[in-house]
Enzyme design. Structure first.
Site, PDB file in Angstrom:
ATOM      1  N   HIS A 116       0.867  -1.169   0.000  1.00 18.82           N
ATOM      2  CA  HIS A 116       0.000   0.000   0.000  1.00 18.82           C
ATOM      3  C   HIS A 116       0.913   1.231   0.000  1.00 18.82           C
ATOM      4  CE1 HIS A 116      -3.951  -1.993   1.645  1.00 18.82           C
ATOM      5  NE2 HIS A 116      -3.477  -2.591   0.574  1.00 18.82           N
ATOM      6  N   GLU A 163       1.396   3.567   2.210  1.00 17.30           N
ATOM      7  CA  GLU A 163       2.104   3.815   3.466  1.00 17.30           C
ATOM      8  C   GLU A 163       3.214   2.787   3.685  1.00 17.30           C
ATOM      9  OE1 GLU A 163      -1.123   3.475   2.907  1.00 17.30           O
ATOM     10  OE2 GLU A 163      -2.348   4.726   4.222  1.00 17.30           O
ATOM     11  N   SER A 171      -6.987   7.814   4.033  1.00 15.85           N
ATOM     12  CA  SER A 171      -7.081   7.268   5.388  1.00 15.85           C
ATOM     13  C   SER A 171      -6.506   5.845   5.424  1.00 15.85           C
ATOM     14  CB  SER A 171      -8.568   7.260   5.770  1.00 15.85           C
ATOM     15  OG  SER A 171      -8.758   6.837   7.087  1.00 15.85           O
ATOM     16  N   CYS A 223      -5.604   2.021   5.897  1.00  8.82           N
ATOM     17  CA  CYS A 223      -6.296   0.770   6.223  1.00  8.82           C
ATOM     18  C   CYS A 223      -5.666   0.167   7.475  1.00  8.82           C
ATOM     19  CB  CYS A 223      -6.181  -0.220   5.062  1.00  8.82           C
ATOM     20  SG  CYS A 223      -4.638  -1.174   5.044  1.00  8.82           S
ATOM     21  N   CYS A 225      -1.937  -0.866   7.299  1.00  8.09           N
ATOM     22  CA  CYS A 225      -1.001   0.272   7.355  1.00  8.09           C
ATOM     23  C   CYS A 225      -1.026   0.920   8.732  1.00  8.09           C
ATOM     24  CB  CYS A 225      -1.346   1.275   6.261  1.00  8.09           C
ATOM     25  SG  CYS A 225      -1.050   0.566   4.614  1.00  8.09           S
TER      26      CYS A 225
END
Lengths: 157, 157
Positions: free
Chosen positions: B57, B59, B84, B86, B89
């Protein structure tokens, strides 16, 4: 806490084999396998030292090696790991909605088990001596690296 | 909820540039940068489609690209993300004890913000229209892939 099934010890052995492979590479000896419908669909080991990675823990390595599965497969899956999962790996387990986690060793390091159980994941602890012994031997040889990656207690423990 | 600083908008723009790079590759347009002491030490984007990855992802990609930092650096760090985070992350953020997270868009998808704030992470929401617009455009074109990777609401949301 869930109850072990007849297959759990054998699948944990597969995870132990991954941990031993990690140890033979000089890495953190933690291994993991993802099992769906009685079949290993992904195997992995902590490769933080081997790859200079901060996200390749055993569980995330197993998930990555399995590739993207259908949502229903994750729900039916069991993730075996030789060590209690840290909160990054627990977050991955929750994100993919894996329903069941079998942990070899929760004594040497206790990860985010509270977080997992609080979100309905069935957790089974096998308290396997070999899992703990592998990690303890590593920590004794590489205490500085262990402290740099484990930081003490799990923040979601 | 924390308050934005004077630098936050500029660093979020760097994360947006990562998201746009992801979009240009045909990937999920989410970007992230990790900032320590006013300097970007890692930048990343969601590369689930580009690499066939389930753990890259935005992040985690930014964290991986930063490499292993000293524990104190993570504590002083701010992670910027266009979406935002998940719960995988968020677990990584908690595991590395990152103290502050700036989120571009919490409307299109609301991740594990409760989990982060419940563990003392300072969360700042900038509600940036471009972050949401990039993702909305992707979801409209690739709804099936989005559903396959996002599964609906975040389990730690």
């Amino acid at each position: 806490m869930g109850e072990p099934t007849a297959q759990d010890a054998a699948f944990l052995e597969r995870a132990v084999a991954e941990a031993q492979r990690g140890a033979s590479e000089g890495g953190v000896p933690v291994g993991s396998v993802l099992v769906v419908d009685g079949r290993v669909v992904g195997a992995g080991r902590n490769r933080s030292m081997q790859l200079g990675s901060v996200i390749r823990h055993a569980e995330t390595d197993a998930l990555e090696n399995a590739g993207l599965l259908p949502a229903e497969a994750y729900r039916r899956a069991t993730l075996y790991t030789t060590l209690s999962p840290c909160c990054m790996c627990a977050g991955a387990i929750l994100w993919y909605r894996i329903g069941r986690v079998v942990v070899g060793d929760s004594q040497t390091f206790r990860g985010a088990e509270t977080l997992l159980e609080g979100h309905g994941v069935e957790l089974v602890r096998l308290e396997s001596a070999i899992c703990g012994d592998l990690l303890t031997a590593f920590i004794e040889r590489h205490r500085e690296h262990w402290n740099a990656i484990a930081f003490g207690a799990d923040p979601c423990g």
